[in-house]
Every structure is written in C-alpha cells, then in structure tokens.
Design a protein around this motif. Structure first.
Motif, PDB file in Angstrom:
ATOM      1  N   LEU A   6     -18.053  10.306  21.479  1.00  0.00           N
ATOM      2  CA  LEU A   6     -17.653  11.263  20.438  1.00  0.00           C
ATOM      3  C   LEU A   6     -16.776  10.623  19.368  1.00  0.00           C
ATOM      4  O   LEU A   6     -16.661  11.137  18.259  1.00  0.00           O
ATOM      5  CB  LEU A   6     -16.896  12.447  21.050  1.00  0.00           C
ATOM      6  CG  LEU A   6     -17.682  13.338  22.009  1.00  0.00           C
ATOM      7  CD1 LEU A   6     -16.815  14.510  22.449  1.00  0.00           C
ATOM      8  CD2 LEU A   6     -18.969  13.844  21.376  1.00  0.00           C
ATOM      9  N   LEU A   7     -16.155   9.489  19.712  1.00  0.00           N
ATOM     10  CA  LEU A   7     -15.311   8.818  18.724  1.00  0.00           C
ATOM     11  C   LEU A   7     -16.139   8.403  17.513  1.00  0.00           C
ATOM     12  O   LEU A   7     -15.724   8.585  16.366  1.00  0.00           O
ATOM     13  CB  LEU A   7     -14.664   7.578  19.343  1.00  0.00           C
ATOM     14  CG  LEU A   7     -13.383   7.827  20.140  1.00  0.00           C
ATOM     15  CD1 LEU A   7     -12.845   6.515  20.686  1.00  0.00           C
ATOM     16  CD2 LEU A   7     -12.330   8.506  19.255  1.00  0.00           C
ATOM     17  N   ASP A   8     -17.312   7.846  17.785  1.00  0.00           N
ATOM     18  CA  ASP A   8     -18.170   7.412  16.675  1.00  0.00           C
ATOM     19  C   ASP A   8     -19.143   8.488  16.223  1.00  0.00           C
ATOM     20  O   ASP A   8     -19.607   8.461  15.088  1.00  0.00           O
ATOM     21  CB  ASP A   8     -18.950   6.161  17.089  1.00  0.00           C
ATOM     22  CG  ASP A   8     -18.032   4.952  17.147  1.00  0.00           C
ATOM     23  OD1 ASP A   8     -17.092   4.897  16.342  1.00  0.00           O
ATOM     24  OD2 ASP A   8     -18.248   4.088  18.017  1.00  0.00           O
ATOM     25  N   GLU A   9     -19.478   9.398  17.123  1.00  0.00           N
ATOM     26  CA  GLU A   9     -20.450  10.426  16.760  1.00  0.00           C
ATOM     27  C   GLU A   9     -19.950  11.818  17.134  1.00  0.00           C
ATOM     28  O   GLU A   9     -20.504  12.480  18.005  1.00  0.00           O
ATOM     29  CB  GLU A   9     -21.788  10.154  17.464  1.00  0.00           C
ATOM     30  CG  GLU A   9     -22.445   8.860  17.027  1.00  0.00           C
ATOM     31  CD  GLU A   9     -23.629   8.536  17.926  1.00  0.00           C
ATOM     32  OE1 GLU A   9     -24.688   9.130  17.707  1.00  0.00           O
ATOM     33  OE2 GLU A   9     -23.463   7.717  18.843  1.00  0.00           O
ATOM     34  N   PRO A  10     -18.887  12.252  16.455  1.00  0.00           N
ATOM     35  CA  PRO A  10     -18.339  13.584  16.779  1.00  0.00           C
ATOM     36  C   PRO A  10     -19.344  14.707  16.494  1.00  0.00           C
ATOM     37  O   PRO A  10     -19.227  15.788  17.064  1.00  0.00           O
ATOM     38  CB  PRO A  10     -17.102  13.680  15.880  1.00  0.00           C
ATOM     39  CG  PRO A  10     -17.335  12.700  14.783  1.00  0.00           C
ATOM     40  CD  PRO A  10     -18.144  11.595  15.372  1.00  0.00           C
ATOM     41  N   GLU A  11     -20.331  14.407  15.634  1.00  0.00           N
ATOM     42  CA  GLU A  11     -21.313  15.436  15.293  1.00  0.00           C
ATOM     43  C   GLU A  11     -22.150  15.857  16.503  1.00  0.00           C
ATOM     44  O   GLU A  11     -22.825  16.880  16.463  1.00  0.00           O
ATOM     45  CB  GLU A  11     -22.219  14.965  14.146  1.00  0.00           C
ATOM     46  CG  GLU A  11     -23.053  13.736  14.424  1.00  0.00           C
ATOM     47  CD  GLU A  11     -22.317  12.415  14.152  1.00  0.00           C
ATOM     48  OE1 GLU A  11     -21.069  12.422  14.007  1.00  0.00           O
ATOM     49  OE2 GLU A  11     -22.995  11.373  14.124  1.00  0.00           O
ATOM     50  N   GLN A  12     -22.084  15.067  17.594  1.00  0.00           N
ATOM     51  CA  GLN A  12     -22.784  15.490  18.817  1.00  0.00           C
ATOM     52  C   GLN A  12     -22.280  16.850  19.301  1.00  0.00           C
ATOM     53  O   GLN A  12     -23.009  17.576  19.960  1.00  0.00           O
ATOM     54  CB  GLN A  12     -22.563  14.468  19.933  1.00  0.00           C
ATOM     55  CG  GLN A  12     -23.241  13.140  19.679  1.00  0.00           C
ATOM     56  CD  GLN A  12     -22.953  12.160  20.813  1.00  0.00           C
ATOM     57  OE1 GLN A  12     -23.775  11.969  21.689  1.00  0.00           O
ATOM     58  NE2 GLN A  12     -21.768  11.579  20.801  1.00  0.00           N
ATOM     59  N   VAL A  13     -21.021  17.160  18.994  1.00  0.00           N
ATOM     60  CA  VAL A  13     -20.482  18.455  19.419  1.00  0.00           C
ATOM     61  C   VAL A  13     -21.211  19.586  18.699  1.00  0.00           C
ATOM     62  O   VAL A  13     -21.495  20.637  19.280  1.00  0.00           O
ATOM     63  CB  VAL A  13     -18.958  18.530  19.175  1.00  0.00           C
ATOM     64  CG1 VAL A  13     -18.403  19.872  19.635  1.00  0.00           C
ATOM     65  CG2 VAL A  13     -18.242  17.386  19.867  1.00  0.00           C
ATOM     66  N   ASN A  14     -21.552  19.365  17.421  1.00  0.00           N
ATOM     67  CA  ASN A  14     -22.330  20.355  16.681  1.00  0.00           C
ATOM     68  C   ASN A  14     -23.786  20.405  17.161  1.00  0.00           C
ATOM     69  O   ASN A  14     -24.373  21.470  17.280  1.00  0.00           O
ATOM     70  CB  ASN A  14     -22.350  20.038  15.174  1.00  0.00           C
ATOM     71  CG  ASN A  14     -21.044  20.367  14.474  1.00  0.00           C
ATOM     72  OD1 ASN A  14     -20.478  19.546  13.776  1.00  0.00           O
ATOM     73  ND2 ASN A  14     -20.529  21.577  14.669  1.00  0.00           N
ATOM     74  N   GLU A  15     -24.310  19.218  17.445  1.00  0.00           N
ATOM     75  CA  GLU A  15     -25.750  19.143  17.728  1.00  0.00           C
ATOM     76  C   GLU A  15     -26.096  19.510  19.161  1.00  0.00           C
ATOM     77  O   GLU A  15     -27.168  20.043  19.439  1.00  0.00           O
ATOM     78  CB  GLU A  15     -26.255  17.718  17.421  1.00  0.00           C
ATOM     79  CG  GLU A  15     -26.266  17.412  15.925  1.00  0.00           C
ATOM     80  CD  GLU A  15     -26.223  15.912  15.613  1.00  0.00           C
ATOM     81  OE1 GLU A  15     -26.279  15.095  16.565  1.00  0.00           O
ATOM     82  OE2 GLU A  15     -26.136  15.577  14.416  1.00  0.00           O
ATOM     83  N   SER A  16     -25.192  19.202  20.088  1.00  0.00           N
ATOM     84  CA  SER A  16     -25.506  19.373  21.505  1.00  0.00           C
ATOM     85  C   SER A  16     -24.251  19.765  22.279  1.00  0.00           C
ATOM     86  O   SER A  16     -23.735  19.009  23.091  1.00  0.00           O
ATOM     87  CB  SER A  16     -26.078  18.042  22.033  1.00  0.00           C
ATOM     88  OG  SER A  16     -26.324  18.119  23.409  1.00  0.00           O
ATOM     89  N   PRO A  17     -23.728  20.967  21.999  1.00  0.00           N
ATOM     90  CA  PRO A  17     -22.408  21.314  22.546  1.00  0.00           C
ATOM     91  C   PRO A  17     -22.361  21.366  24.074  1.00  0.00           C
ATOM     92  O   PRO A  17     -21.309  21.106  24.650  1.00  0.00           O
ATOM     93  CB  PRO A  17     -22.125  22.694  21.931  1.00  0.00           C
ATOM     94  CG  PRO A  17     -23.460  23.234  21.541  1.00  0.00           C
ATOM     95  CD  PRO A  17     -24.288  22.047  21.164  1.00  0.00           C
ATOM     96  N   TYR A  18     -23.494  21.692  24.736  1.00  0.00           N
ATOM     97  CA  TYR A  18     -23.455  21.828  26.193  1.00  0.00           C
ATOM     98  C   TYR A  18     -23.878  20.560  26.916  1.00  0.00           C
ATOM     99  O   TYR A  18     -23.772  20.482  28.134  1.00  0.00           O
ATOM    100  CB  TYR A  18     -24.367  22.984  26.634  1.00  0.00           C
ATOM    101  CG  TYR A  18     -23.886  24.337  26.151  1.00  0.00           C
ATOM    102  CD1 TYR A  18     -22.665  24.852  26.597  1.00  0.00           C
ATOM    103  CD2 TYR A  18     -24.646  25.088  25.263  1.00  0.00           C
ATOM    104  CE1 TYR A  18     -22.220  26.087  26.154  1.00  0.00           C
ATOM    105  CE2 TYR A  18     -24.200  26.323  24.811  1.00  0.00           C
ATOM    106  CZ  TYR A  18     -22.983  26.817  25.265  1.00  0.00           C
ATOM    107  OH  TYR A  18     -22.546  28.036  24.821  1.00  0.00           O
ATOM    108  N   ASP A  19     -24.396  19.555  26.178  1.00  0.00           N
ATOM    109  CA  ASP A  19     -24.865  18.347  26.850  1.00  0.00           C
ATOM    110  C   ASP A  19     -24.173  17.107  26.295  1.00  0.00           C
ATOM    111  O   ASP A  19     -23.114  16.738  26.759  1.00  0.00           O
ATOM    112  CB  ASP A  19     -26.396  18.237  26.729  1.00  0.00           C
ATOM    113  CG  ASP A  19     -27.077  19.374  27.476  1.00  0.00           C
ATOM    114  OD1 ASP A  19     -26.834  19.510  28.686  1.00  0.00           O
ATOM    115  OD2 ASP A  19     -27.830  20.157  26.847  1.00  0.00           O
ATOM    116  N   ASP A  20     -24.757  16.482  25.263  1.00  0.00           N
ATOM    117  CA  ASP A  20     -24.176  15.239  24.749  1.00  0.00           C
ATOM    118  C   ASP A  20     -22.769  15.428  24.197  1.00  0.00           C
ATOM    119  O   ASP A  20     -21.994  14.478  24.135  1.00  0.00           O
ATOM    120  CB  ASP A  20     -25.058  14.668  23.619  1.00  0.00           C
ATOM    121  CG  ASP A  20     -26.450  14.326  24.097  1.00  0.00           C
ATOM    122  OD1 ASP A  20     -26.614  14.169  25.338  1.00  0.00           O
ATOM    123  OD2 ASP A  20     -27.363  14.228  23.266  1.00  0.00           O
TER     124      ASP A  20
END
Lengths: 356, 128
Positions: free
Chosen positions: B82-96
C-alpha cells in the motif's frame, strides 16, 4: 447555507457537496483526481456562482477603485481585467479580487464568496467620491470553462467572434448559446480557459449546452475539490488560507500586484515602509514533501528544531504525483524544512512556484 | 455487496477472523466515500493495538481520516504494497487493499462489532 441557481443540476449529477464560505457547493462529481486531470488534458466545467460581483460605477468610480486597489487600475483599457488586492490601513489583505473595466467610470469587482458582505461594507465605507456601488452577486451566475479544449468547446456557441482572439485577462460582452454573456479569458487553474458571467435567470440555459459539449470532448464537471488542487499546482493563493486581513501582499508573495508608484491607495504607507525595511517577519513559500506524507493547512513547519511557521495550503498534486503546498515561514535561506504531521517530522524542500 | 463473513466497525473498518488472527481493512462504502486515496500510514509490525483505538491514517486528496482497530492484539503483518500503491484500497478494499494482520489477545471483542446486516443498516442510516 446558500445554494447557487445550478444546485439542482449538481444534485442530479450526483455531486458530493461541501460547505464553502457559507455556500453549499459541489465538492466533486466523480473523483477529485479525475476531474483535476480532465482539466489538464481536455476541459472542465465549474459552477462558481458563489463568487461575488460588485459594480462600481458613476463619476467617482475610477478614483474609488484606484484608492481601494494595490495594483494600478489606471493602466486598464476598456475590456481589460486586473488581478489586485484590496488592503486595509495596516496593509493587511481585505480580499484578492479581479477588477473588470467596462469603461472609465464602470467597473465590476469579482470577489471571494466568503468576503462579499465584508467587501461591500469596506467599499461603501471608503466611498468618498460619490460612486454608485451595487452588489450584483445574487443576480449573477459565473460558469468557468477551463482546459486546453476550452476554445474549441466554446467557439461553436459564440457568433461573430473567435474566442481565441480574446487575450489573457481581457473580456468581451457578447452571446454564448444566445445568452448575453461577459466572456472573460481568466481562470484559477493554470490552464487556458474562460469565465462566463450571465444573469442568474440564464444559469441552466448556459450550463446545459456547455455541459454536453464538455462531456462530448472528454471533459468533466469539476467541483471545488479539484479547483483547489488545480489552483495550488498553478501557484495561486487562496484567500482565507494563504492570506488574510493580517497578511500583507509582500508576506503573501504578491509584491508584483502592488504598485507603490501609482499614487495614493489604502495601506500604501505601511507597505512602503515594509518594502523599505525589507525584513518581512514571514513570507509564503512553496514546498514539496520528500516522502509520501501529506501536509495540510495548519501543520507546523520546523527547521533545525526551531518552529518557523505553518502550512497554509497543502494537498497531493494529481499532476505531479507528489505532495505540495504553501507555508508561511520566517525568512531563511535554507531549502530544507520539516513538517510536523501527527507528531512526526517529515522532510520537505522549498521549491519555486508555480509547481507545474 | 457487503461480505457476509466479515465483522464491521461503526467507523467502517472490516475484520476477517482466521483462528486468532484478524485481518483488517476498510469497507467498499468507506473507500467510495473517501475516494482518491493517496497515502496510508500504518503501524510497524510488533505494535500493540487496542480495541476501538486509533492505529493509522488514510489520506485522500481532500483530507485525512483516522483508522480504528476493531480488536486488541499485536500487529504481525503490514500490507507494505500500500505504500507504493495506496489506490489498491479504492480498487480492492476487501482483498488487495487490506491493511494489517493482528494476533488477537481477546477474540471475544469481535462480538461487539456489527455483522453484515447491522453494518448495512448503519450505512443506510448514515447516508439518509
């Protein structure tokens, strides 16, 4: 809270709303980043009807406006726009505004939404020339079209005129989509663009066709969230954050909008003394974070363990993909600062503005 | 859709239990409200967390939001990506986009959290 004449349209576009200067305004329609990047790449449409429009006209208008403004209004020709500050007697900034010159004795002052009442009272108080002062804010809608596609989007709606011929900081009174409009080549984004002033009763008739054309070109409606990140990247100050009644134009880094040689104006003595003395207690600088942390308004700025000031604006920059901001700090020569973010110091460097 | 197999906090964190290990993140509703996530500040491995207290911060373009721990225990893993790709929280909140794995000291704390139906009612009330 006040609402603009376009409120129902924003609602139908599923905007998220925010309070700003007493107004319920669209914060974002889709995503701040998407809206921001749309303005940089194609175009964005903004409802800025919360802004204030104050007409100053009559025989004393010229003298009154010149007395109120730090910039030199006498250099304007008809159809020209000037960015200027209004200062109080101690040199503090009452507001930062645009002055539109229709004729030598007819000006429109476009002011910040949160300052409308304050400005009207201030201008009336200073009116010793018999000028006629009218607050037109409630009757005026301001729609901004900003971005590299603005000219191509706007031209089909305008007859007898190629809007690309309107120079930066000039305006033409004409028609857009058949509606009487003041077409102004100005903006708050750092992009090519126009600000369109119409009667409030014509709001939807101007917004709707422009909205369709913006969408067709790949652009988006844009809320105040992206307006803030766009102006920050462009190095443009926001009243109430980067400056206020206790900040002088020099402290806000706005010296080029102060013409000390233009004759008398309110605040001149203090500003002249400050300039001659040359040692500002604080000045506004741009900074860029050196890690991923985001500095926000109010956070403390340190240098070598000393508190030297505060962040006045701070946000992630969608275009630069780093975190930037303005800070008001005591004068110093070193380029490195640290910002206290939730109790931890994070490194930042002072950089030139505009950021983009 | 709100996953049936998770527990939820009022402040929109979710928790997935596997024995005494809890994985936590924020819900799809939360990410869609916050939008444009650009930075997530998380505690180090080894940090002791306490039920319903702050453990980190999520930054969107517009603002910072505090994160609250649904359970007490020790952080045993942090989602470093998440440090480099915090957008994963938007894209895949329950998994990645998960944040932390916690070794729980008191799994019974999970009982105080919402189940999927209660959480659904909570966000409907908040949105109304």
């Amino acid at each position: 809270m006040k609402r603009t004449p376009l409120y129902e349209i924003h609602k139908s576009l599923n905007a998220k709303f925010t309070e700003f200067g007493g107004w319920e305004m669209p914060l974002q329609y889709s995503s701040i980043v998407k809206e921001h990047l749309a303005v940089r790449a194609t175009a964005g449409l903004f409802d800025l009807s919360h802004m204030g429009e104050i007409d100053v006209c009559g025989e004393g208008a010229n003298a009154l406006v010149q007395k109120l403004c730090t910039n030199d209004v006498s250099r304007l020709t008809d159809g020209q726009v000037l960015y200027t500050l209004l200062c109080n007697e101690t040199g503090g900034i009452v507001d930062d505004i645009l002055v539109y010159r229709h004729t030598d004795n007819d000006y429109t002052l476009v002011v910040n939404a949160a300052n409308i009442e304050k400005d009207v009272a201030w201008i009336k108080k200073q009116n010793d020339t018999g000028a006629e002062i009218t607050d037109d804010s409630d009757d005026t809608t301001l729609i901004a079209l900003q971005g590299p596609q603005s000219i191509d989007i706007l031209n089909p709606f305008v007859s007898k005129l190629d809007v690309s011929e309107i120079s930066f900081f000039r305006f033409v009174v004409g028609e857009v989509a058949g509606i009487p409009t003041a077409i102004s080549r100005t903006g708050y984004t750092g992009e090519i663009g126009f600000e369109l002033y119409v009667k409030a009763t014509n709001s939807e008739d101007l917004w709707n066709p422009l909205f369709d054309a913006v969408i067709e070109s790949g652009g988006l409606p844009v809320g105040l969230g992206a307006r803030d990140t766009l102006r920050l990247e462009a190095g443009l100050r926001l009243y109430g954050m980067d400056m206020d009644d206790s900040t002088t134009p020099f402290e806000a880094g706005l010296s080029r909008f102060v013409k000390l040689d233009k004759g008398d104006f309110i605040g001149k003595d203090v500003l002249l003394a400050q300039k001659e003395k040359g040692d500002l207690k604080r000045k506004l600088v741009g900074f860029q974070m050196l890690d991923r942390a985001v500095a926000r308004c109010g956070y403390e700025v340190y240098q070598e363990g000393n508190l030297i000031g505060k962040v006045t604006s701070g946000a992630p920059s969608p275009s630069l993909k780093c975190n930037i901001g303005f800070a008001s700090i005591t004068q110093n020569t070193k380029k490195t600062i640290e910002i206290d973010i939730r109790g931890k110091l994070h490194p930042a460097k002072i950089v030139k503005v505009p950021f983009i | 859709m709100i996953p049936e197999n998770l527990r939820y906090m009022e402040s929109h964190e979710w928790v997935r239990q596997e024995d005494d290990i809890a994985t936590i993140g924020i819900t799809d509703y939360a990410q869609s409200e916050i939008q444009d996530i650009v930075f997530v500040e998380l505690p180090d491995v080894g940090t002791q967390l306490t039920h319903k207290t702050e453990f980190g911060v999520i930054e969107s373009v517009k603002a910072a939001f505090d994160l609250y721990s649904p359970v007490s225990g020790e952080v045993i893993e942090v989602n470093e990506s998440l440090l480099d790709e915090p957008e994963q929280v938007n894209e895949s909140p329950y998994d990645d986009g998960w944040f932390l794995k916690i070794k729980m000291t008191d799994p019974s704390e999970l009982g105080a959290l919402f189940d999927a139906n209660q959480y659904q009612a909570h966000i409907e009330a908040e949105h109304a």
